[in-house]
Structure formats: C-alpha cells, structure tokens
Write an enzyme that holds these catalytic residues in place. Structure first.
Site, PDB file in Angstrom:
ATOM      1  N   PRO A 293       0.670  -1.128   0.171  1.00  0.00           N
ATOM      2  CA  PRO A 293      -0.248   0.257   0.045  1.00  0.00           C
ATOM      3  C   PRO A 293       1.091   1.473  -0.167  1.00  0.00           C
ATOM      4  CG  PRO A 293       0.112  -0.929   1.631  1.00  0.00           C
ATOM      5  CD  PRO A 293       0.586  -2.027   1.075  1.00  0.00           C
ATOM      6  N   TYR A 336      -5.826  14.175 -13.027  1.00  0.00           N
ATOM      7  CA  TYR A 336      -6.922  13.000 -13.407  1.00  0.00           C
ATOM      8  C   TYR A 336      -7.760  13.925 -12.876  1.00  0.00           C
ATOM      9  CZ  TYR A 336      -1.771  10.688 -11.706  1.00  0.00           C
ATOM     10  OH  TYR A 336      -0.673  10.389 -11.391  1.00  0.00           O
ATOM     11  N   CYS A 363       1.511  28.919 -15.244  1.00  0.00           N
ATOM     12  CA  CYS A 363       0.907  29.908 -16.088  1.00  0.00           C
ATOM     13  C   CYS A 363       0.631  28.399 -17.039  1.00  0.00           C
ATOM     14  CB  CYS A 363       2.275  30.254 -16.973  1.00  0.00           C
ATOM     15  SG  CYS A 363       2.883  31.485 -15.757  1.00  0.00           S
TER      16      CYS A 363
HETATM   17  N1  LLP Z   1       2.875  -1.515  -6.330  1.00  0.00           N
HETATM   18  C1  LLP Z   1       2.416  -1.596  -7.489  1.00  0.00           C
HETATM   19  C2  LLP Z   1       3.122  -1.982  -8.302  1.00  0.00           C
HETATM   20  C3  LLP Z   1       2.572  -0.129  -7.973  1.00  0.00           C
HETATM   21  O1  LLP Z   1       2.349   0.575  -8.859  1.00  0.00           O
HETATM   22  C4  LLP Z   1       1.636   0.544  -7.288  1.00  0.00           C
HETATM   23  C5  LLP Z   1       1.597   2.007  -7.992  1.00  0.00           C
HETATM   24  C6  LLP Z   1       1.416   0.227  -5.561  1.00  0.00           C
HETATM   25  C7  LLP Z   1       2.189  -0.196  -5.217  1.00  0.00           C
HETATM   26  C8  LLP Z   1       0.664   1.297  -5.086  1.00  0.00           C
HETATM   27  O2  LLP Z   1      -0.003   1.765  -5.114  1.00  0.00           O
HETATM   28  P1  LLP Z   1      -1.153   2.382  -4.246  1.00  0.00           P
HETATM   29  O3  LLP Z   1      -1.290   1.750  -2.894  1.00  0.00           O
HETATM   30  O4  LLP Z   1      -0.757   3.813  -3.771  1.00  0.00           O
HETATM   31  O5  LLP Z   1      -2.179   2.818  -4.874  1.00  0.00           O
HETATM   32  N2  LLP Z   1       0.314   8.945  -9.627  1.00  0.00           N
HETATM   33  C9  LLP Z   1      -1.396   8.557  -9.716  1.00  0.00           C
HETATM   34  C10 LLP Z   1      -0.913   7.047  -8.478  1.00  0.00           C
HETATM   35  C11 LLP Z   1      -0.015   5.663  -9.412  1.00  0.00           C
HETATM   36  C12 LLP Z   1       0.008   4.594  -8.127  1.00  0.00           C
HETATM   37  C13 LLP Z   1       0.968   3.441  -9.714  1.00  0.00           C
HETATM   38  N3  LLP Z   1       1.397   2.229  -8.863  1.00  0.00           N
HETATM   39  C14 LLP Z   1      -1.766   9.285  -8.557  1.00  0.00           C
HETATM   40  O6  LLP Z   1      -1.740  10.333  -8.489  1.00  0.00           O
HETATM   41  O7  LLP Z   1      -3.282   8.843  -8.637  1.00  0.00           O
END
Ligand code: LLP
Length: 439
Positions: A293, A336, A363
């Site tokens: 997570p 997003y 900008c």
């Molecule tokens: N494991 C892997 C292989 C991942 O690619 C990711 C996130 C995570 C764990 C963690 O996921 P989380 O628990 O944070 O959802 N920049 C985007 C989110 C991109 C997530 C990419 N991978 C945003 O700001 O919403």
C-alpha cells in the site's frame, strides 16, 4: 467494522483550537505557515503510525511493504522502518533513500517495467530482498548481472492477472493490454527459462498489482484466486513450489465527502479469507503474502497549506481565487481531474460563504486546484488547507515555471520538525552549466 484513517478526510489529530484556527498534530496551521512560509506540506505523525498499526493488526500474517512512490523522504522512511514495514521501490533514488534511512534491505522489493543495468546492479549490491521481474529482457539482463557478481538474484515474476480496475468497478479479462508484467500465457516460458537457463535467478513467487484508489475489496479475492491457481499449475507442470505472493497496493482514500473507501480491517478479512479458500481449492500450502500500500498509508496524514493572493470575478461567471502553489506541487487535479477538499485554516469573523474556484499560480489555464468549493469569504493572506495531499503530491512535484519546491514539516504533539527544506533560488540553478564559450 472498525474504521481506519484512510476513511477520513482529515488527519486524525485535526481540531479547531482556542483561537479558532485549525490545528494538526497539536500545531496551529497559521503558525506553521508563518514559521515555514507557504506552500507547505504538513505530515501528521500520529495518523501515519495509526494507519501502519491498523495494517499490522488487520493483517497480522501479511508482510506490509510501503510503496515509496507515494512519498519518499528520509524522515518518513525512518518512521515506517520503526513501525517494522518493508518497502516497494522503483528506482535507484528510492533504493538509496530507504537504504540511507536504515531500512532492512531484505524487506525491500524492487519493481518496475524497465529497470536499468545500473539500477539492477545497485539493487544486488545493496542486498534488496526481492526483485519483481517484469519481462523477458529483464530476466536475461538480471541473470547476466547476477552471474558477473557470482550471486543469486531472488526474484518474483510480475504477472498481469487480467483484472482491469476502473477504481469503482472492475472486470476480469483473459488478457490485459498493459506495459507491466508477463501475460498469463507467457508465464510458462519465463519459468522454463528461469529453471533451465538463468541459473543465477531464484524464483520465490508471483507478484501482481491491479490498480490504485480501489474501493472494491472483492477485487483482491479474484486476484488471490488467480495467483494461487497459477502457483498450483506451475507446481503440477514444473514441480516448483512457489511460496510467496505479492498482491500489490491500491486501497483507496477519502479525498471528498463522496468517496467511501473500505476499512483496512475489511481488506484484512477478505485477504485472509481468500487466501485460505483459494489455497484449499487448489490444494497448495498457503503462500506467504505481501502487500504494497502507498496512498492509503500516507495520503490522509498530509495536508498542504497555501496563502490566498489575488482574486478575480469573471463577469457573469466564476470567481477565481489564486494561491501561491498549484500544479507543480500537486499535479493530480490537472493530470487526473482529481478532486480535493479544503478549508480556511485561520479563524474568520464572518459566517458569509461564497463559491470559489481555487486557481494555481502556474502559467496554464488547466492549473485549477479545486473547481467550485464553498468557503468563508476569502481575503488575501488567508491560509488555505488542502486535505489528503500526503500521497503522490511531493513525489510528483516539479519545478515548472522555475518555482522552488515547497518545504515539508512533520507535526506531532505540538512539535513541528522540518523534514524537507524549501528549495532556494540557488538550488534552482545549481545543476545548470554555462559552457565556457558563452561566458
Ligand atoms: N505496487 C505497485 C506495483 C504499484 O504500481 C503501485 C502504484 C503501488 C504498489 C501502490 O499503489 P497505491 O497503494 O498507492 O494505490 N500517481 C497516481 C497513482 C499511481 C500509482 C502507481 N502504482 C495518482 O496520483 O493517483
């Protein structure tokens, strides 16, 4: 079901204090803005530790690896190390940060679809516990590097389980068009290569990640079932006993009133239950389970403070109020269309509210942080507190318009500590070089 902080809009220590200002971690936000200037990232230590503890309690048998891509700083890493968490890293920079902050490198997993020679080399030198191999190219490259060091590389195979996630709903498909991982039909070939040719790779298990900002817990049940099914099939075909599965990250948080993410305890129950059912169904020993997570551990703990500056009423249109930050410190709304909730941190005499659109200072017309929010009548100098900015804000920040990145402070029980310095004008030109012939 016990609630957990990823289900809250605000850090758990948020209060209105005796002078009617908002306080987090026992610190008055207006005083923080005065002391450290704005924009300012603020992280509440209690919220972070509380969530880490909820994960450990809800999932006692599961290894929790924080996805550093959500937020990677040395002080945060120290806190999570002290909570006993491992780390999912995706670059030399993240490997180096967690290493220097004292992480047990055996509890670190290296992910990514195009890890470079130098990064894989560094991972082996620093003793990273697992490398989640993503494609055929990487298997060959990693084997060569491991061979040259006379080492075994401990790996997982990242697979695309054919679950497509659109945050609030998901579908299972035979194949998924994804740049990450091996397709279900490519796994056997990869395993054959590992067993017969790549003698410096030791395969321990499977890895998958199905998406981010997930609200539906049943997605984990299907994922675990697919992974257990593959383990059983590979055992029958190759006689290999894979003992680990990593199910990725993804649990959602509450950015606005409308978001209803599940409790970590609900996720815990479904994971424990599915693991038992699926291992019985496929008649395999229950694998060791890992999760990664990111957002759900750090998002709620973070807020960003901004100072209100100019404002503009479009005749017969919206009222824009501008802040001293925006898309360079929080690119999520422009990338997003992400929604955020905010409040004014300082006390206001007036009960009068107005609907405003919070514009960033960059900008670009698309640099709007919050589109139409009802707030007390705003004046220049008011401090805006935007909630749930702990994840994917600082980690995706840029120097667009050649603006310095903000500072970050950690708050706890009335103390505030600077954990990331604000960039200076000198920092901005520090990497520039003027060739001699231009001098
Ligand atoms: N494991 C892997 C292989 C991942 O690619 C990711 C996130 C995570 C764990 C963690 O996921 P989380 O628990 O944070 O959802 N920049 C985007 C989110 C991109 C997530 C990419 N991978 C945003 O700001 O919403």
């Amino acid at each position: 079901m016990q609630t957990t902080a990823n289900q809250f809009l605000k850090p758990i220590t948020t209060k209105i204090n005796h002078v009617n200002n908002i306080e987090i971690g026992g610190c008055d936000l207006v005083e923080l803005a005065d002391k450290y200037a704005t924009p300012l990232y603020v992280l509440d230590e209690k919220t972070i530790r509380q969530i880490a503890n909820d994960y450990k309690t809800a999932l006692p048998e599961v290894n929790i690896m924080f996805a550093s891509k959500a937020l990677c700083t040395s002080a945060l890493t120290k806190i999570l190390v002290s909570e006993g968490l491992g780390f999912d890293v995706v670059s030399s920079g993240e490997i180096y940060t967690v290493y220097k902050a004292g992480a047990d490198m055996r509890k670190v997993l290296f992910n990514g679809n195009n890890k470079s020679f130098d990064e894989l080399n560094l991972a082996l030198d620093f003793g990273v516990g697992r490398i989640s191999t993503d494609n055929f190219y990487e298997l060959a490259l990693l084997n060569t590097i491991a061979q040259s060091k006379n080492k075994m590389a401990d790996i997982l195979l990242r697979i695309t389980p054919g679950i497509e996630c659109h945050t609030h709903e998901y579908i299972q498909t035979g194949h998924l068009d994804s740049k990450f991982g091996f397709d279900l039909t490519q796994i056997d070939e990869a395993v054959e290569l590992i067993l017969n040719e790549y003698t410096n790779l030791k395969l321990h298990g499977l890895h998958a990640h199905i998406g981010s900002q997930i609200f539906e817990t049943s997605i984990y049940k299907d994922e675990i079932d697919i992974l257990c099914g593959v383990i059983s099939r590979l055992d029958k075909k190759f006689g290999i006993k894979l003992e680990e599965i990593n199910i990725g990250g993804g649990l959602g948080v509450k950015y606005t009133e409308k978001d209803e993410p599940p409790s970590i305890y609900e996720v815990g129950e479904i994971i424990t239950d599915s693991l038992k059912k699926s291992s019985e169904k496929y008649n395999i020993p229950s694998p060791k389970i890992f999760i990664e997570p990111g957002r759900s551990i750090i998002s709620t703990a973070g807020v960003t403070l901004y100072t209100i500056g100019s404002s503009k009423q479009v005749p017969h249109g919206k009222k824009y109020v501008s802040i001293d930050g925006g898309m360079a410190d929080n690119p999520r709304p422009s990338l997003y269309q992400a929604k955020y909730y905010a409040e004014i941190a300082n006390s206001k005499e007036t009960n009068q509210t107005e609907k405003v659109t919070i514009g960033g200072r960059y900008c670009e017309s698309g640099d709007v942080l919050i589109n139409e929010i009802e707030l007390p009548k705003l004046e220049e100098g008011d401090i805006l507190c935007v909630y749930n900015t702990g994840a994917y804000n600082y980690s995706m920040a840029s120097n667009y318009n050649r603006v310095q990145k903000p500072a970050m402070v950690l708050v706890n029980e009335g103390n505030s500590d600077l954990i990331v310095k604000r960039e200076t004008l000198e920092d901005l030109i520090a990497h520039d070089i003027i060739p001699d012939r231009l001098k």
